[in-house]
Design a protein around this motif. Structure first.
Motif, PDB file in Angstrom:
ATOM      1  N   GLN A   5      30.318 -64.726  39.538  1.00 45.27           N
ATOM      2  CA  GLN A   5      30.106 -65.089  40.933  1.00 45.27           C
ATOM      3  C   GLN A   5      30.043 -66.608  41.100  1.00 45.27           C
ATOM      4  N   GLY A   6      29.430 -67.298  40.131  1.00 45.28           N
ATOM      5  CA  GLY A   6      29.381 -68.757  40.182  1.00 45.28           C
ATOM      6  C   GLY A   6      30.772 -69.367  40.118  1.00 45.28           C
ATOM      7  N   ARG A   7      31.627 -68.826  39.265  1.00 43.75           N
ATOM      8  CA  ARG A   7      32.985 -69.341  39.145  1.00 43.75           C
ATOM      9  C   ARG A   7      33.792 -69.063  40.417  1.00 43.75           C
ATOM     10  N   ILE A   8      33.511 -67.936  41.071  1.00 45.28           N
ATOM     11  CA  ILE A   8      34.190 -67.606  42.330  1.00 45.28           C
ATOM     12  C   ILE A   8      33.820 -68.611  43.414  1.00 45.28           C
ATOM     13  N   CYS A   9      32.526 -68.891  43.542  1.00 44.64           N
ATOM     14  CA  CYS A   9      32.073 -69.855  44.556  1.00 44.64           C
ATOM     15  C   CYS A   9      32.602 -71.252  44.259  1.00 44.64           C
ATOM     16  N   LEU A  10      32.613 -71.633  42.977  1.00 44.86           N
ATOM     17  CA  LEU A  10      33.118 -72.953  42.616  1.00 44.86           C
ATOM     18  C   LEU A  10      34.605 -73.072  42.947  1.00 44.86           C
ATOM     19  N   GLU A  11      35.349 -71.999  42.726  1.00 48.60           N
ATOM     20  CA  GLU A  11      36.781 -72.018  43.044  1.00 48.60           C
ATOM     21  C   GLU A  11      36.993 -72.224  44.541  1.00 48.60           C
TER      22      GLU A  11
END
Length: 548
Positions: free
Chosen positions: A339-345
């Motif tokens: 989820q963190g990588r999704i938001c960062l993207e």
């Protein structure tokens, strides 16, 4: 024979004429700068540019300078830069300005800038292309970048610019000041002092003129090197991305640059970057992940790519982006790291689309911060967050400007803190290496099969090791490579954050004490704080000297 009085009168008259001519030249130069600036100011904050007004002002000035082709070229370049710095949403107009500018006689720095901006425009014209159309767009952009590089070669610019020449110091007092400021001196002594001062003035004038010439050459080289290196890096980036086509690049570079060393350097850089990208993609997935983990990572990367696909510059569909992010957050509800990588993207889509919605970008950054992130992603989060804070109120002044600067600096400092928290060295050092033979599949190493393209002794050495020893070396190599990659990427982000902080606090209004206080609170590292403050003070001094 002329009397002394007549001769003095003639000298005074000549000095007045020269002074008037010099003053007229200065006024003309100032007027040209003001006219060029009148085009640049039409850009505003870059989000809502009135391109019709830009075109109208450009045509008005082109008519004014109809007898000055070089100035017309500078006007076309200024209009082109308005487009380049505003997201290139009208590539048709930008291309037309670039073509007109290239037809005009320009100084080398402006000529290199025209081709550089034109290359960026060509890239944007083919945004989202694939297949043959992608290759065509890449070829067009690379051709223009190479022409920008060619300008530096044509002007015999060195590989790197040296130290800036030091300005001579110590100007003598004038004859008038001596006469007015030294009453009571014997006439003969006063005449001798005046003569000595005049001789000293002539010497210093010659030194000053020599310095002016050397400094102008230094600034000339600096500007050309800056444009050459940026054009080179853009070309490398184009051809170090799939689909690879180094032969095409080599052919184009050979035709345009006509310099074997420059071509070899460009191809070597491209091959090195492509290899680095392939190594990174190749060993991370198949070697460090197995079974379900590998499949899950592949699926996540596909989903992250679906977020990246929303990035269309000023035409980005932010509503569609948010809808997609919400869908993926729900899908990965049991995986906080994903989820963190999704938001960062999603944050990166904002950051790479001009930050036209900085408040939304800040909200996405706050959402990203709530999830566990690896050091690379954490450093990138705070870096992009700081950029978004800077865009919150374009054109702010006074206390509002100070507040925005402070908020942005806090985020950049948090990005720098990531490297300190993870005890990363100041430099990644050389890239870890391994014998190519050890990367061959075990089925080939276990056989007697002849292997083309690799030295026989390396294959023989690899086969003399047991499978367990080979696997141990491979594992150590992957760990070293992972550590090297993390250090390199985190350091790149934190150093960029540091440079942005220096830029913020070396701009009026200066406030180094505030920077030192913030850095001390966040970094908690005396050496890092001192380095940051010293860099800022040095930058301020450099800018003040330049202004003087």
């Amino acid at each position: 024979m002329c009397s002394r009085r007549a001769l003095n009168t003639a000298c005074v008259f000549a000095a007045i004429v020269v002074g008037v001519m010099y003053t007229s030249q200065l006024r003309a130069a100032d007027e040209q700068k003001a006219d060029l600036w009148s085009i640049r100011t039409l850009r505003g904050d870059g989000r809502h540019v009135d391109y019709a007004a830009v075109d109208a002002r450009l045509n008005e000035l082109l008519e004014k300078y109809s007898d000055d082709p070089q100035m017309q070229g500078r006007l076309y370049l200024e209009a082109l830069m308005v487009h380049t710095l505003s997201g290139l949403s009208r590539t048709d107009l930008a291309t037309a300005y670039a073509e007109k500018a290239a037809e005009c006689p320009l100084d080398p720095a402006d000529k290199a800038q025209v081709y550089l901006a034109w290359g960026d425009t060509a890239q944007m014209s083919y945004a989202g292309a694939s297949g043959d159309r992608l290759r065509t767009g890449r070829r067009e952009a690379a051709t223009l970048y190479l022409k920008s590089m060619r300008v530096a070669l044509d002007n015999d610019v060195p590989q790197a610019v040296g130290e800036r020449p030091a300005c001579p110091e110590g100007l003598p007092r004038s004859e008038a000041l001596l006469r007015e400021g030294m009453p009571g001196y014997p006439p003969e002594m006063l005449k001798r002092l005046i003569r000595e001062q005049q001789e000293r003035l002539a010497e210093l004038q010659a030194r000053f003129e020599a310095w002016q010439k050397a400094d102008a050459e230094w600034r000339f080289q600096r500007e050309l090197i800056k444009r050459r290196d940026f054009s080179r890096d853009m070309t490398v980036k184009l051809y170090a991305t799939l689909p690879f086509d180094t032969p095409e690049l080599e052919r184009l570079a050979t035709q345009i640059l006509e310099d074997k060393d420059a071509v070899n350097d460009l191809v070597s850089r491209t091959n090195a970057r492509a290899k680095e990208a392939m190594d990174r993609a190749g060993w991370k997935l198949p070697d460090l992940l197995v079974g379900n983990e590998l499949e899950e990572e592949k699926r996540l990367r596909r989903d992250l790519s679906s977020i990246t696909a929303f990035r269309q510059g000023l035409k980005t569909d932010y509503e569609g982006l948010q809808e997609r992010v919400n869908t993926l957050l729900s899908r990965y509800s049991d995986r906080p790291a994903a989820q963190g990588r999704i938001c960062l993207e999603a944050l990166m889509v904002h950051a790479l689309s001009g930050l036209t919605r900085p408040k939304e970008a800040v909200e996405v950054a706050r959402q990203t911060e709530a999830y566990p992130l690896c050091p690379r992603d954490k450093a990138q989060l705070y870096l992009s967050w700081g950029n978004a804070e800077q865009f919150m109120q374009p054109g702010a002044k006074g206390d509002v400007l100070r507040g925005i600067r402070r908020e942005a600096a806090i985020k950049y400092l948090q990005s720098m803190k990531v490297a300190l928290d993870n005890d990363l060295p100041t430099s990644a050092g050389p890239r870890p290496s391994i014998s190519p033979a050890l990367l061959l599949p075990e089925s080939i190493l276990a056989s007697e099969q002849q292997i083309e393209g690799l030295p026989i002794h390396t294959v023989k050495e690899a086969r003399q090791l047991t499978p367990a020893e080979r696997e141990r070396i491979r594992t150590q190599y992957r760990q070293d490579l992972e550590r090297w990659t993390v250090t390199k990427e985190v350091r790149a982000r934190t150093e960029y954050s540091r440079d942005l902080i220096v830029s913020l606090y070396s701009t009026l209004p200066f406030d180094t004490p505030e920077l030192e206080r913030l850095a001390t609170e966040i970094l908690e590292d005396e050496e890092a704080v001192d380095d940051l403050v010293n860099r800022t003070n040095a930058r301020i001094k450099e800018l003040m000297n330049r202004a003087d």
